[in-house]
Each structure stands twice: as structure tokens, then as C-alpha cells.
Design a protein around this motif. Structure first.
Motif, PDB file in Angstrom:
ATOM      1  N   LYS A 128     -14.623 -16.978 -62.105  1.00 54.85           N
ATOM      2  CA  LYS A 128     -13.269 -17.501 -62.124  1.00 54.85           C
ATOM      3  C   LYS A 128     -12.277 -16.491 -62.688  1.00 54.85           C
ATOM      4  O   LYS A 128     -11.098 -16.814 -62.863  1.00 54.85           O
ATOM      5  CB  LYS A 128     -13.213 -18.795 -62.939  1.00 54.85           C
ATOM      6  CG  LYS A 128     -14.066 -19.889 -62.328  1.00 54.85           C
ATOM      7  CD  LYS A 128     -13.694 -21.256 -62.831  1.00 54.85           C
ATOM      8  CE  LYS A 128     -12.504 -21.855 -62.133  1.00 54.85           C
ATOM      9  NZ  LYS A 128     -12.678 -22.018 -60.700  1.00 54.85           N
ATOM     10  N   PHE A 129     -12.738 -15.290 -62.990  1.00 53.05           N
ATOM     11  CA  PHE A 129     -11.817 -14.320 -63.554  1.00 53.05           C
ATOM     12  C   PHE A 129     -11.002 -13.620 -62.477  1.00 53.05           C
ATOM     13  O   PHE A 129      -9.917 -13.126 -62.752  1.00 53.05           O
ATOM     14  CB  PHE A 129     -12.573 -13.251 -64.351  1.00 53.05           C
ATOM     15  CG  PHE A 129     -13.196 -13.768 -65.611  1.00 53.05           C
ATOM     16  CD1 PHE A 129     -14.185 -13.065 -66.247  1.00 53.05           C
ATOM     17  CD2 PHE A 129     -12.784 -14.954 -66.156  1.00 53.05           C
ATOM     18  CE1 PHE A 129     -14.749 -13.537 -67.407  1.00 53.05           C
ATOM     19  CE2 PHE A 129     -13.347 -15.450 -67.318  1.00 53.05           C
ATOM     20  CZ  PHE A 129     -14.341 -14.727 -67.948  1.00 53.05           C
TER      21      PHE A 129
ATOM     22  N   TYR B 283      -5.174  -3.529 -58.660  1.00 54.99           N
ATOM     23  CA  TYR B 283      -4.690  -4.353 -59.773  1.00 54.99           C
ATOM     24  C   TYR B 283      -5.693  -5.445 -60.108  1.00 54.99           C
ATOM     25  O   TYR B 283      -6.003  -5.693 -61.272  1.00 54.99           O
ATOM     26  CB  TYR B 283      -3.358  -5.009 -59.418  1.00 54.99           C
ATOM     27  CG  TYR B 283      -2.159  -4.121 -59.559  1.00 54.99           C
ATOM     28  CD1 TYR B 283      -1.520  -3.615 -58.441  1.00 54.99           C
ATOM     29  CD2 TYR B 283      -1.663  -3.797 -60.814  1.00 54.99           C
ATOM     30  CE1 TYR B 283      -0.412  -2.797 -58.571  1.00 54.99           C
ATOM     31  CE2 TYR B 283      -0.555  -2.984 -60.946  1.00 54.99           C
ATOM     32  CZ  TYR B 283       0.065  -2.490 -59.827  1.00 54.99           C
ATOM     33  OH  TYR B 283       1.156  -1.685 -59.937  1.00 54.99           O
ATOM     34  N   ALA B 284      -6.166  -6.101 -59.062  1.00 48.96           N
ATOM     35  CA  ALA B 284      -7.079  -7.223 -59.286  1.00 48.96           C
ATOM     36  C   ALA B 284      -8.340  -6.760 -59.987  1.00 48.96           C
ATOM     37  O   ALA B 284      -8.847  -7.431 -60.899  1.00 48.96           O
ATOM     38  CB  ALA B 284      -7.420  -7.884 -57.960  1.00 48.96           C
ATOM     39  N   ILE B 285      -8.863  -5.603 -59.580  1.00 51.46           N
ATOM     40  CA  ILE B 285     -10.097  -5.121 -60.207  1.00 51.46           C
ATOM     41  C   ILE B 285      -9.848  -4.830 -61.680  1.00 51.46           C
ATOM     42  O   ILE B 285     -10.664  -5.151 -62.550  1.00 51.46           O
ATOM     43  CB  ILE B 285     -10.599  -3.858 -59.480  1.00 51.46           C
ATOM     44  CG1 ILE B 285     -10.835  -4.171 -58.007  1.00 51.46           C
ATOM     45  CG2 ILE B 285     -11.854  -3.340 -60.130  1.00 51.46           C
ATOM     46  CD1 ILE B 285     -11.820  -5.262 -57.769  1.00 51.46           C
ATOM     47  N   VAL B 286      -8.701  -4.200 -61.967  1.00 52.26           N
ATOM     48  CA  VAL B 286      -8.375  -3.922 -63.366  1.00 52.26           C
ATOM     49  C   VAL B 286      -8.333  -5.221 -64.161  1.00 52.26           C
ATOM     50  O   VAL B 286      -8.861  -5.311 -65.276  1.00 52.26           O
ATOM     51  CB  VAL B 286      -7.032  -3.172 -63.457  1.00 52.26           C
ATOM     52  CG1 VAL B 286      -6.534  -3.144 -64.877  1.00 52.26           C
ATOM     53  CG2 VAL B 286      -7.186  -1.768 -62.921  1.00 52.26           C
ATOM     54  N   PHE B 290     -10.739  -6.261 -67.389  1.00 61.32           N
ATOM     55  CA  PHE B 290     -10.208  -6.685 -68.685  1.00 61.32           C
ATOM     56  C   PHE B 290     -10.673  -8.088 -69.048  1.00 61.32           C
ATOM     57  O   PHE B 290     -11.035  -8.365 -70.185  1.00 61.32           O
ATOM     58  CB  PHE B 290      -8.675  -6.647 -68.667  1.00 61.32           C
ATOM     59  CG  PHE B 290      -8.139  -5.333 -69.099  1.00 61.32           C
ATOM     60  CD1 PHE B 290      -7.408  -4.544 -68.233  1.00 61.32           C
ATOM     61  CD2 PHE B 290      -8.395  -4.871 -70.375  1.00 61.32           C
ATOM     62  CE1 PHE B 290      -6.941  -3.315 -68.627  1.00 61.32           C
ATOM     63  CE2 PHE B 290      -7.924  -3.634 -70.774  1.00 61.32           C
ATOM     64  CZ  PHE B 290      -7.199  -2.857 -69.905  1.00 61.32           C
ATOM     65  N   ALA B 291     -10.667  -8.950 -68.058  1.00 63.95           N
ATOM     66  CA  ALA B 291     -11.059 -10.335 -68.338  1.00 63.95           C
ATOM     67  C   ALA B 291     -12.497 -10.407 -68.803  1.00 63.95           C
ATOM     68  O   ALA B 291     -12.823 -11.155 -69.732  1.00 63.95           O
ATOM     69  CB  ALA B 291     -10.846 -11.190 -67.094  1.00 63.95           C
ATOM     70  N   ILE B 292     -13.353  -9.629 -68.178  1.00 64.24           N
ATOM     71  CA  ILE B 292     -14.758  -9.660 -68.585  1.00 64.24           C
ATOM     72  C   ILE B 292     -14.898  -9.157 -70.018  1.00 64.24           C
ATOM     73  O   ILE B 292     -15.636  -9.725 -70.832  1.00 64.24           O
ATOM     74  CB  ILE B 292     -15.612  -8.822 -67.615  1.00 64.24           C
ATOM     75  CG1 ILE B 292     -15.656  -9.516 -66.255  1.00 64.24           C
ATOM     76  CG2 ILE B 292     -17.013  -8.617 -68.152  1.00 64.24           C
ATOM     77  CD1 ILE B 292     -16.469  -8.799 -65.229  1.00 64.24           C
ATOM     78  N   ILE B 293     -14.158  -8.102 -70.320  1.00 64.39           N
ATOM     79  CA  ILE B 293     -14.239  -7.565 -71.685  1.00 64.39           C
ATOM     80  C   ILE B 293     -13.776  -8.616 -72.681  1.00 64.39           C
ATOM     81  O   ILE B 293     -14.440  -8.903 -73.682  1.00 64.39           O
ATOM     82  CB  ILE B 293     -13.381  -6.295 -71.812  1.00 64.39           C
ATOM     83  CG1 ILE B 293     -13.958  -5.180 -70.938  1.00 64.39           C
ATOM     84  CG2 ILE B 293     -13.310  -5.843 -73.256  1.00 64.39           C
ATOM     85  CD1 ILE B 293     -13.124  -3.926 -70.939  1.00 64.39           C
ATOM     86  N   ILE B 294     -12.618  -9.195 -72.395  1.00 60.94           N
ATOM     87  CA  ILE B 294     -12.079 -10.191 -73.326  1.00 60.94           C
ATOM     88  C   ILE B 294     -13.015 -11.371 -73.448  1.00 60.94           C
ATOM     89  O   ILE B 294     -13.269 -11.872 -74.547  1.00 60.94           O
ATOM     90  CB  ILE B 294     -10.689 -10.650 -72.854  1.00 60.94           C
ATOM     91  CG1 ILE B 294      -9.716  -9.486 -72.914  1.00 60.94           C
ATOM     92  CG2 ILE B 294     -10.187 -11.788 -73.714  1.00 60.94           C
ATOM     93  CD1 ILE B 294      -8.340  -9.839 -72.412  1.00 60.94           C
ATOM     94  N   ALA B 295     -13.545 -11.811 -72.319  1.00 63.65           N
ATOM     95  CA  ALA B 295     -14.393 -13.001 -72.350  1.00 63.65           C
ATOM     96  C   ALA B 295     -15.670 -12.735 -73.122  1.00 63.65           C
ATOM     97  O   ALA B 295     -16.117 -13.579 -73.901  1.00 63.65           O
ATOM     98  CB  ALA B 295     -14.708 -13.451 -70.935  1.00 63.65           C
TER      99      ALA B 295
END
Lengths: 288, 312, 456
Positions: A128-129, B283-286, B290-295
Motif C-alpha cells: 500500500k505504499f 518520483y513514485a519509486i523514490v 522512503f515509505a519503506i524506510i519510514i515504515a
């Protein structure tokens, strides 16, 4: 009623004065009515005429006129009936598939968990990311290649993928609640997976399934972006139908209100009917 | 140790291979896992590929431009793009505000509703309703009925009280969007917290009451720790959905200054008008990275959600 | 802890009921899917959500399908979404639509890129279509290198509409060819607390605020980009003094004498306010006159019309037409042409007059000379037909400002593909300036960045 509700409802706990309770009850009423005001106002507007609606007056009385206006579409444009059927099919089919996939998956993550269950859960959530606005173009390209544009199937496929992570997460929590003794007893009896599920597990997690199904239905029914980008005219769903009532000729506020109420009503009714089950499902120690 | 795999009947039709316990455990998971991998990872991989090209819509160049590989060009541009940084900052503000506010208000509502009073069911039903509405409908309701400068209810009220009318959406784009998000997600948080409150063991509370503890004290020492897991779940689920907020922005502000979050910015780059699919994919990949890192970081912190008793 | 066992009988009954319903729905879905396939005689058309389009959608079954046997499925979207959907569909060779509604911004671009069917041989070969009846300015705007790529459904320019009675009461005279300074002075003079002086678009979007503002920009001597000799864009010109002058003029006029909540106002909002007598003047599309003078309009007969105000150029009105084009990848091009020939042909206009809400004044204007010879139309549109035609003829499409523009011709836009995105994002900023929440210098520096990045 839970034990707790029964006790709460009957006697007052020590330290709770009757006036405080009554006062809090009134406060709850005020808060509830204020919070719901925008919706109530929209319902009110949907019965007005267009002039009254845009000026926020009430000179011409109330009627069901706008509801019948939006229910009749000219041939060739998106009609309420088409959009409703499309939404219904897409939502029901995708939710059924989600449950069919999530229940076994939850079994594998909770009852007889695999070794790497944490990583699997993380993977499910991580899907979902990726913003769907980013993945839309590759999806569009392939949907076009495989002639899926404008069909219900493409939405069903996508909605299953959207709801599966949440469903797996939730179902796993509910499955964790099943007492180990019952599982072991069933296994000693020699029942296979399917029967275990049917006779032992499912009756216990039934409220959880209802809660999960309700959330899937809510998210699928209200989904707008994929529906807009991948479906036109006849494949359109209810959110798109609502938007077609935003007219450019003159005022449309009353018709839009009527359309909004019609479009949201099924899910609202489902939510109202299932709310107790949902709370019970969530409170079943789902998160212990 | 649980009963061994031998007690569980083999699925029909499987050939003779010794079915190890590990594989039998994995089998029920496979349909869901494979399905999700197929449907979500394929677009993701294609996006990665696009991110290395200059793919554009064919209408964007009068002379047909062949799509070519441009390496890390798109990624380099991202880091010099001040509008992207603005969008990231807006995303952070929007998500944090919306999640925190809806969590706090939802908890207050849950506390309020966690007692029997006349019409409790009705009020709870009414409070849930905003969550059940379509996001586009919710945004339209607020835009046309509540916030509108000309005919909006809020401005009519301000008017009758003698104040000037406020152009809510034009002057406070971020605030308007956060308002709609909070209005819709508070019921969701309320349900979760309500579940938490109702699963609280009452005997401890009664014991504390008997000992003469104040209501506030009970709440702080007993209830809040119990609610912690529920609060974390609400924050997690809420964040996952609110960070992707799109419909409200599209309907209310169209991406006005200060209200463009990352999904909306990526949308503007791709099918929302830029039609630069290659750049948008980068952009989406970036964003995903980031989201994976934050999560990962966040889930370590909110470890209680993962700290389950394992079933062996 | 389970306070009670779930009543097994009840929950089983619910389960059965749910399964039955689900089965029924799935069965119905297959039946529905079968009938959903389009037959050979069905075409799919994407149109914009304007009044005239909704009229023709309503009249299609009786006036077209009956005679030709071709069913038409309409997808009606608002301007912004329509553009996204059609651009993406046409640009990726999609087969979703047989005919799409586009304007003179897209038609020459898409046509030059080889994505649209050339309609010239079809149009010229059809006697009843009467190719030469099309107004040349409009026809040329939709063509590239002599090939017409879209057939005009309606055409418009922009001009100033004003309440003759209000201006007369305040002793203000409006010349037929006013300057912006004159209009601004008039607006500030006639405004009252209950009636704004003028309504100008403020809603973000290159087709909303962008259109109105760009015409002002042109006549103030500014431009978005300078042009290289080969027609490609050279440098972004947003940071030039003329641009700031135009933006400040526009924003100040709206803030001083313009409508309330201008940052959310476009054509629709201004139309509503003008008809509700909340604004005394309105600079916008000529097609609005048809609604102002419609039989059911509250301001019928009270309106005066003047050419689009100018400053440093001779004329400044825009030129826009919504036209129907056939993507090259369409599955039914011949049926699509039959539909387009009917929708944009002279016969529909005559048939629509007595059948549309608002009467003759509300039929699609600005595409054909013959429209202006229909006696009923002449009568109903007496107040504005002449000036509309003249405005369209005078629209300076090839040379809208004081310097050369890059790309294909256009007045209220720049004929390069990047303009759409730049226009959208910059008008967001300009709208904030109008709302008073951003300084024009900040907006301009950000827009300069956007415009420069776009043409890199």
C-alpha cells in the motif's frame, strides 16, 4: 451485550454520579448531532428546489423531485441503474474473493504460522505504499493490451489487491484469538484444514469476518480513482455517477445532494447494521 | 509442540513428494501472496523500468520522440525539484495533523460513548456515518455546503454573528483538507478505541474505584496503557490511508498552493497534466523507498503490534 | 473470553443467505457482462460537460439513433478530467473512444503527431455537410497544414458583457472597443456593497483563469515563452515586467471590484452571479450571451456587449471551439464520422432550436455562417450574434501579442504540449494571489521556475 455493557448499563459504578452520567449523555447527543450536521444538511438540501438549494432558503417547499430527476438519465449516458449494478457486482465479487484469499492466509499466519510471518505481514502492508496515482499508467497500459478497459473485471482485480492487505492483517488478528486447545483438539480428531475451519474456527471469528467484509465493502464501493481512470460510460461505478450530477448548466446543488445520498445509502445502511458486530469483532481481543 | 503435520490430511491431487511441515504451512498463504505479488509487483517493476526512461505521452511531442533509456537522469532531477520538497512537507503536515487530530477526537468520542445512555446506539450510528461516505462526496459536501463563500452554511453563520465571511478553501487550503479528512476518519478511530475500551477487564477498574482512585487517575494509569495497542493500530492504519489522500485534494483545491501532497504531485506529473510517465515513475519509486524506510523504523518503534505471542 | 457462543443456527442461516445473494449477483454479473459488449452499431463518445453537450446527448436518441441506427454512448466529464482522459487515450492508441471532444489547443498538436484521422476528405466529400459553411477562423484553428483534424461543435470568442441599466444609472458609458483601463475604472465606479463591478475568472486551470488571464497578458505586451526561429520555445518570460504588470492589474481589479470568492469562480460561478444581479459586468466567453438572453433568463434584454478590452494590441478576444475528432485507433471510424457529421452539421442546429431548454438563443453558436441566417436565431440572438461573429473573426490567433509565440497558433494558450501542465500549476499560484494569500512576486518567481523546467 458484553459483560461489561451489562454491568455498565445496570448499576452505576462507584464514583459515577447520576447527574454526571446524564450530563455526559447530553454532551454525547450534542456532539453527535453537530458531527453529523453536514450530512443532515445535505439530506435536507436534496429535497429542495435548485433555487432554494443554492441560496440556502426555503421558499418552494420540499419534495422528492430531485431524486426522480437524478434517477432518470438520457439514453446513452450513465444511468443510475447501470452504475449501481456495476458497483454492486464489483464490490460483492471482489469482497468474496478477498475473504476467500485472506482466510487461508490468516490461517497460515496465525494458527499454524509459517516461519517468516512478520516479513510476510510487512510485505502485505508495503504494497500500500506505492501511490495508486503512480501505478495507474502501467496498469492502464496493460489493461488496454488485454482489452480490460471499461470492464468490471479490471476493477474487481484491482480492488482485491487493494483490500487484501488489510483483510489479511485483520483476519490474522481474529484467528489469533482462537483458543489453542480447540485447534489441538480438532487436529487430534484428525479433521483436515477445511473442516477445522468450518466447524471450529469460523464460528468463533464470524464477527471478525463481518468486520473485515464491511471494511472491504466500504473501501471498494467508495473507490473513485481507478474507476475514473479505467472505466468509461458503461463500466462506470457509483462514485462516477455522482460526479455526473455536477452540472455546468445552472445550479446543481440539490441534484448533487440527492445523488450523493442515493450513492452513499447502501454502504451507510450496511455500516449501521453491522456496527455492533464490527466493534465486537475489533474487541474480540483482536489486538491482544 | 503442536500435533505434527502427519495428522493433517494432504490436499488432494498433490503428487508423492514428501510434504514437509514447512510447505504445508505455507500452502494456505500462497494464493493470497501470489495474487498480491502478481497484481502489485508487476506495475511496480514496470514503474522501475519507466523510471529509467524518458517515456512521455505521444501527444507531448509534435515530432514523435522515441522512448529512450536515460539512466538516472529522472532521479537527478528529483533532488533539485523544490516543488517536490514542498509536496513532501505538505504530505507530512497533512498526514500528521489528520492522524493526530482524528485519533485524539476519536478517543474522546469513544470515552464519551462508552457508557449507557438514552439513544447511545443512535448517536454511535450517526457518528460512524462520515466514515461510510464516499471521499468525493464528503469533499463535495464540505466544499459546496459548508465552506462555500457564497452559500456556505459556515459563512451564513458567521454572517449572522456579524463577522466577515471567510473564503475557507482559498485562504486555508491545507486546513480545509485536513478538516475533511479528520471529519471522515475520526469515526474509524473511535471504533477502534471503543473496541479497546470495551475489552478492558472491568474487575481491575472496579478494584481501583473501590480503592478511591479518581476517574482521571484510573484513565491515566489503567486505561491508557491498555489502549496503547489500539491507539497504535489506529495510527498505523490511519496513516497508511491518509498519506495517500487524493480525492479531497482533487475535488476541493485541485492542488492549490500548500495543499499538494506527494500523491497529488506525482499525479500532476503523470496523467494529471504532465504526461511525463518516465519522470513520474521515478518520483513514485523514490516515494516507495522512503515509505519503506519510514515504515520499517516506525514498526520497530510500534513494536507492540508485532510483539504477538507466537503460535508455534 | 467469549461471553456467549455465537448462536450457531442464526449465524449459519446468515451465512447461507449471504452465499445465495452472492451467487445471484455473480450470475447476474455474467449476464450483464455479455450484454455489455458493444455491438457493431454503437459508438463511444467523450464530451465535455457543457449545456450544449448535455442537450445533444438528450436529443441523440430521437434525432440521430432513430434515423441511422447507430447508438451513441456518451462519457460526459468536466473539462479537466476530459482532457486527461482524451489525451491519455489518444496518446497511447487507446480504443476506448470512437470520437473525442477536443479544442484548438489539442487538435493541431494531436493531428500533427499523427494521432487523429484527417477529416478534410470526409467533410469535403459530404455535400450536406457543407464544408465551406464552416467559419474559416474556426476551421483553421482546428487544422494543421490544411488538414482539418476536428469538426467544430461550437465556437466562441471572449467579450465583455455588462448591464446596460446599471451602467446608465451610474452615468458610465462603455465604448464598443474599450481598453482595460476604461473597464477597470468603470468597474470600480459602479460597484456597490451588494453588486460587484465585474466578474473575472479566478479559478485555477489553464482553461479557466489561464484563458482570461492570458488574453490580458497578451494585450499588456507579455508572454509565457519567447520563441526560437524554428518555433520551439526559447526562454520562459514569466519574470519579465510586462507579465508582472498584467498579473498585478488582473489581481488588483478582482480584489477591488471583483466578485466574492474569486479564487473559486469560473464561467459557471460568474454566470450564476450575473444572472442573480450580483455582478454588473462580466468578461468571458461569447457563448454566455446565449444564456443571458435565453427566454428564461432573469436578465434578458438588459445586457450590452463590447469587444474584449485591449491595451497594447488591436484585439484580444480568445478563440475556442469544442470540436469532435476521431482518434486513429478508433474501431468504428465510419460510424464515428456519421455521428460527427450529424452533430456538427447544419441540420442539427436547425432541429435543436425548438427543442432545447433556453430556446433558439441557446443552440451551439459560432461554427457556421448558416446559423446566423436562421430567422429564429437572428431574432433570439439579435443582441449578440453580430458582435460574436465579429469577435471570432477578429481573434488574433496567429499573433496574439506584441512578440512572436512558439508553437502552434493560439490566443489564450501557447500551442506547445507543455503549456497544459505549466498553465495548470501557474494558475494555482495566480489564484492564490487573487485570493490574497500569496504575493504576486512570489507567484511569479515560482511560475518562472515551472515554466523553465517544462521546456528543458
Amino acid at each position: 451485550m458484553t459483560d461489561r455493557e451489562r454491568r455498565r448499563g445496570g448499576k452505576l459504578g462507584v464514583g459515577e454520579r447520576r447527574t454526571v452520567v446524564a450530563g455526559l449523555g447530553v454532551l454525547a447527543w450534542i456532539v453527535g448531532l453537530l458531527w453529523i450536521f453536514p450530512v443532515a444538511w445535505t439530506v435536507f438540501t436534496s429535497f429542495k428546489t435548485e433555487e432554494d438549494a443554492s441560496a440556502q432558503t426555503l421558499h418552494h417547499g420540499l419534495s422528492f423531485g430531485r431524486y426522480s430527476d437524478v434517477s432518470h438519465a438520457t439514453a446513452g449516458t450513465l444511468s443510475l441503474q447501470t452504475a449501481f449494478m456495476n458497483s454492486l457486482v464489483v464490490v460483492v465479487v471482489s469482497t468474496l474473493f478477498v475473504l476467500a484469499l485472506a482466510i487461508p492466509a490468516a490461517y497460515a499466519l496465525a494458527i499454524r504460522p509459517i516461519h517468516k510471518w512478520r516479513d510476510v505481514l510487512f510485505f502485505f502492508i508495503s504494497t500500500k505504499f506505492l501511490p495508486i496515482v503512480a501505478s495507474i499508467f502501467p496498469i492502464y497500459v496493460y489493461a488496454q493490451k488485454w482489452n480490460l478497459l471499461g470492464t468490471r473485471s479490471v476493477l474487481i482485480i484491482l480492488y482485491i489487491a487493494i483490500n487484501l492487505p488489510l483483510a489479511v492483517w485483520m483476519m490474522r488478528s481474529f484467528f489469533m484469538e482462537v483458543p489453542r486447545e480447540l485447534i489441538e483438539a480438532a487436529e487430534i480428531d484428525g479433521t483436515n484444514l477445511f473442516n477445522q475451519l468450518r466447524s471450529v474456527i469460523l464460528p468463533i471469528v464470524a464477527p471478525g469476518i463481518a468486520a473485515t467484509a464491511l471494511l472491504c465493502v466500504i473501501f471498494a464501493w467508495n473507490e473513485y480513482f481507478y474507476a475514473l481512470q479505467l472505466n468509461f460510460a458503461n463500466g462506470s461505478t457509483m462514485p462516477q455517477w455522482v460526479i455526473t450530477n455536477v452540472s455546468t448548466r445552472g445550479n446543481f446543488l440539490a441534484k448533487l445532494s440527492a445523488a450523493s445520498i442515493i450513492a452513499c445509502l447502501p454502504v451507510v445502511l450496511a455500516g449501521w447494521a453491522a456496527q455492533k458486530r464490527m466493534i465486537r469483532g475489533l474487541s474480540m481481543g483482536a489486538l491482544k | 509442540m503442536n500435533a505434527t503435520a502427519a495428522d493433517v490430511a494432504l490436499p488432494k491431487g498433490k503428487a508423492g513428494d514428501p510434504f514437509s511441515s514447512a510447505w504445508r504451512r505455507r500452502l494456505p498463504l500462497l494464493p493470497a501472496l501470489l495474487y498480491l505479488v502478481a497484481i502489485t509487483q508487476l506495475p511496480f517493476i514496470v514503474s522501475i523500468y519507466y523510471g529509467f526512461t524518458n517515456l512521455k505521452d505521444k501527444t507531448q511531442s509534435l515530432i514523435p520522440e522515441p522512448t529512450k533509456f536515460v539512466g538516472l537522469e529522472n532521479y537527478k532531477q528529483i533532488f533539485s525539484d523544490s516543488f517536490f520538497r514542498q509536496a513532501v512537507w505538505t504530505s507530512v503536515k497533512m498526514t500528521v495533523l489528520a492522524v493526530l487530530l482524528s485519533l485524539i477526537i476519536g478517543t474522546l468520542f469513544a470515552i464519551l460513548l462508552d457508557r449507557k445512555f438514552l439513544g447511545q446506539g443512535v448517536i454511535r450510528t450517526l457518528l460512524i456515518t462520515p466514515f461510510l461516505l464516499m471521499p468525493v462526496v464528503a469533499a463535495l459536501i464540505w466544499k459546496q455546503q459548508m465552506f462555500s463563500s457564497l452559500f456556505g452554511v459556515l459563512n451564513k453563520v458567521l454572517d449572522s454573528l456579524g463577522f466577515n465571511s471567510v473564503a475557507f478553501i482559498s485562504d486555508h487550503p491545507l486546513g480545509s483538507i485536513v478538516t475533511v479528512l479528520v471529519w471522515q476518519w475520526t469515526p474509524f478511530m473511535m471504533l477502534i478505541i471503543l473496541a479497546g475500551l470495551q475489552s478492558q477487564p472491568t474487575d481491575i477498574i472496579e478494584a481501583a474505584n473501590v480503592d478511591g482512585a479518581s476517574a482521571l487517575g484510573i484513565f491515566r494509569q489503567l486505561t491508557l496503557p491498555h489502549l496503547r495497542r489500539y491507539l497504535e493500530l489506529g495510527a498505523l492504519l490511519g496513516s497508511i490511508y491518509i498519506v495517500q489522500a487524493f480525492d479531497a485534494i482533487d475535488v476541493m483545491t485541485g492542488g492549490g498552493p500548500g495543499s499538494t501532497n506527494v500523491p497529488y504531485y506525482v499525479y500532476q506529473q503523470s496523467i494529471g497534466g504532465g504526461f511525463r510517465y518516465g519522470a513520474a515513475s521515478a518520483y513514485a519509486i523514490v516515494v516507495v523507498i522512503f515509505a519503506i524506510i519510514i515504515a520499517t523504523f516506525a514498526l520497530r518503534v510500534l513494536s507492540s503490534l508485532f510483539r504477538d505471542e507466537e503460535r508455534a | 473470553m467469549h461471553e456467549r457462543r455465537i448462536g450457531s443456527v442464526r449465524s449459519r442461516g446468515t451465512l447461507v443467505a449471504v452465499l445465495l445473494i452472492a451467487t445471484a449477483v455473480i450470475a447476474a454479473s455474467f449476464a450483464g457482462a455479455a450484454s455489455g459488449r458493444s455491438s457493431a452499431k454503437t459508438i463511444s463518445v467523450a464530451v465535455v460537460a457543457n449545456g450544449q453537450m448535455q442537450d445533444i446527448a438528450r436529443l441523440t436518441p430521437s434525432l440521430f439513433t432513430k434515423k441511422s441506427g447507430i447508438k451513441v454512448k456518451y462519457t460526459i466529464l468536466d473539462e479537466g478530467k476530459l482532457r486527461q482522459v482524451t489525451t491519455r487515450d489518444v496518446g497511447s492508441g487507446g480504443k476506448a473512444f470512437d470520437a473525442v471532444m477536443i479544442g484548438p489547443y489539442e487538435a493541431p498538436q494531436f493531428g500533427t503527431a499523427g494521432l487523429l484521422k484527417d477529416l478534410t476528405p470526409l467533410a469535403k466529400g459530404d455535400k450536406t455537410y457543407n464544408y465551406n459553411d464552416l467559419i474559416p477562423a474556426v476551421r483553421n484553428a482546428l487544422s494543421a497544414k490544411g488538414h482539418m483534424y476536428a469538426a467544430p461543435f461550437y465556437g466562441e470568442s471572449s467579450f465583455l458583457m455588462y448591464r446596460k441599466d446599471i451602467l446608465a444609472k451610474k452615468g458610465v458609458k462603455m465604448p464598443l472597443h474599450p481598453t482595460w483601463q476604461q473597464v477597470a475604472a468603470a468597474a470600480r465606479k459602479i460597484k456597490t456593497s451588494s453588486m460587484a463591478g465585474i466578474c473575472l475568472r479566478g479559478k485555477p486551470g489553464w482553461g479557466d483563469l489561464g484563458a482570461a488571464f492570458t488574453t490580458v497578458l497578451n494585450t499588456f505586451g507579455g508572454t509565457w515563452w519567447s520563441a526560437k526561429p524554428n518555433g520551439q520555445p526559447d526562454k520562459a518570460q514569466v519574470d519579465q515586467p510586462a507579465f508582472k504588470e498584467a498579473l498585478d492589474f488582473y489581481a488588483n481589479l478582482v480584489q477591488d471590484a471583483g466578485e466574492k470568492d474569486a479564487a473559486n469562480s469560473s464561467y459557471n460561478e460568474c454566470l450564476t452571479q450575473y444572472q442573480a444581479s450580483k455582478v454588473a459586468m462580466w468578461y468571458d466567453a461569447t457563448v454566455a450571451a446565449g444564456f443571458l438572453e435565453a427566454s428564461d433568463s432573469p436578465v434578458k434584454g438588459k445586457n450590452g456587449f463590447a469587444f474584449a478590452p485591449v491595451n497594447k494590441t488591436k484585439s484580444s478576444g480568445w478563440l475556442w471551439t469544442w470540436a469532435l475528432a476521431i482518434p486513429k485507433s478508433s474501431k468504428n471510424p465510419s460510424d464515428a464520422w456519421k455521428y460527427i457529421a450529424w452533430a456538427t452539421g447544419p441540420k442539427y442546429l436547425k432541429a435543436a432550436g425548438p427543442r432545447v431548454k433556453g430556446g433558439w438563443a441557446a443552440i451551439p453558436p459560432g461554427t457556421r455562417f448558416s446559423t446566423y441566417r436562421i430567422p429564429q436565431y437572428k431574432k433570439a440572438a439579435k443582441a449578440f450574434a453580430g458582435i460574436t461573429l465579429a469577435a471570432m473573426k477578429a481573434a488574433p490567433i496567429t499573433n496574439p501579442g506584441t512578440t512572436k509565440r512558439p508553437g502552434l497558433p493560439g490566443v489564450q494558450y501557447v500551442g506547445i504540449p507543455q503549456f497544459q501542465d505549466v498553465g495548470n500549476r501557474c494558475t494555482q499560484l495566480f489564484s492564490a494571489v487573487i485570493a490574497g494569500s500569496m504575493k504576486s512576486s512570489a507567484a511569479i518567481s515560482q511560475c518562472q521556475q515551472i515554466a523553465s523546467q517544462a521546456i528543458r
